[in-house]
Design a protein around this motif. Structure first.
Motif: not given
Length: 419
Positions: A229, A233, A300, A305, A340-341, A344, A376
């Protein structure tokens, strides 16, 4: 000689293939009449030959005693022929023991030379059939013996003594056969229990392998989903900003390379579990603990994020058990991966509370996305939270997840922390 059975358990060829947990200790299962036609073994040939010879000898002794009354010669010849036929039936005594015993016993009322075959058949019935059947055949044999001595009285002993000896002899032979049957029941019981123990051991091994495969599958999901993931990103950022400054592109490429390298390293450690069995001291060797939580949060944040951590465990004055710490780390990792999936751009708040005796509480909150932001772009299996709940339950805790009244998505796990 052993033959394989399902599950990798070896069993002797004469042992019935029974389901685990079922115990059958009836020696009737070894009866050829109930198993179908089988070839006699060397032991069976020896025993059958010995029984045939004994029946002939006992029959001749009985014939000699009965013929002292000097019956007509045709009667004597017929007695010998019928006795010989009765002795020949002993070769089928395992197949039809009760039927042959009844016929020969009734025949022995008038045929003295059939007495030996009748006694052998009574013994066979006592060995291969239940006590009620054996007792009935023995009673018939005693009655036929009493009638026989009425027809052919003994010249030396009275009828009362012959009746007593007949009943005592038949009872002794029947009890001997029942004793042999009981011993066979004990042997079969021990064989069945050994077979059941082997089957249960094979099931335990298979269950352990299944649990190990599940654990490795969860491990691969937790580790690789997080790393991949991050790769998605950063790669997405390069796709949407092809005109970004060269320095930003280089930094993003460096992060992608480092994440890919770390993903391969994590995968190598997980595969190591397949090659070397886990030990009791460290059953989940590849898993990190809460000590690696700051690094997880930094990764992250580097992916864009907005993560806020509220750690109230520092004032607890103690470290949680390794199993609890590993499980807590996986809760946070899976929650951040899901954000994140599926959400976001939303802010995330990670809260750790608790202490010895009160348990460890892990809560991860994020705002639910609105509109297209909730779509997603990273595919998922949809089983992450299911596997996470199972992991938490195995650690003795509980997991809750869902949308709160404030519109946040909340993942809350409670894990036991002994005092």
């Amino acid at each position: 000689m052993t033959t394989p059975v399902p599950g990798g358990v070896a069993s002797s060829p004469e042992l019935p293939a029974l389901l685990p947990g079922m115990l059958r200790v009836d020696p009737d299962a070894a009866d050829p009449a109930r198993r179908g036609r089988v070839r006699r073994s060397v032991r069976d040939w020896i025993i059958d030959t010995l029984c045939f010879v004994v029946a002939i000898l006992v029959g001749l002794m009985s014939y000699d005693t009965a013929m002292q009354t000097d019956p007509p010669e045709p009667v004597q010849l017929l007695d010998l022929v019928a006795g010989a036929m009765a002795c020949l039936t002993l070769w089928w005594r395992r197949r039809w023991p009760v039927q042959l015993a009844v016929v020969v016993t009734l025949l022995s009322i008038g045929v003295s030379s059939a007495a030996g075959a009748g006694l052998i058949l009574m013994f066979t019935v006592a060995v291969h059939r239940r006590w009620a059947v054996a007792a009935a055949v023995a009673a018939l044999g005693a009655l036929s013996g009493l009638v026989f001595y009425r027809i052919y009285p003994d010249p030396e002993l009275s009828f009362q003594w012959m009746a007593l000896l007949t009943v005592f002899g038949i009872a002794a032979i029947t009890l001997w056969g029942m004793l042999v049957r009981s011993r066979r029941q004990l042997v079969l019981s021990l064989r069945e229990r050994a077979y059941q123990a082997e089957s249960e051991a094979a099931l335990r091994v298979e269950r352990a392998r299944h649990l190990e495969r599940e654990r490795i599958a969860r491990e691969m999901h937790d580790v690789l989903a997080h790393r991949i993931s991050l790769l998605s990103v950063h790669a997405g950022a390069l796709e949407y900003r092809p005109d970004a400054p060269r320095e930003d592109v280089a930094n993003a490429a460096g992060v992608i390379r480092a994440s890919a390298h770390q993903a391969l390293q994590d995968l190598r450690e997980i595969i190591g579990v397949l090659r070397a069995p886990s030990s009791d001291d460290d059953p989940d060797r590849p898993q990190p603990t809460l000590a690696q939580l700051p690094a997880l949060v930094d990764e992250s944040r580097q992916a864009g994020m907005r993560v806020t951590v509220v750690d109230e465990l520092a004032g607890a004055g103690a470290e949680p058990p390794p199993v609890v710490a590993r499980c807590a780390y996986r809760v946070v990792q899976e929650a951040l991966t899901n954000v994140r999936k599926h959400a976001r751009g939303t802010g995330v708040c990670v809260t750790l509370t608790g202490g010895p005796g009160g348990g460890l509480a892990v809560e991860v909150r994020n705002r639910m996305p609105v509109g297209s932001a909730g779509r997603s772009e990273i595919p998922g299996t949809g089983t992450g939270l299911i596997g996470l709940a199972e992991r938490v339950e195995l650690a003795g805790g509980s997991l809750e997840h869902g949308i709160t009244a404030d519109g946040d998505f909340r993942v809350h796990a409670w894990l036991p922390w002994p005092a």
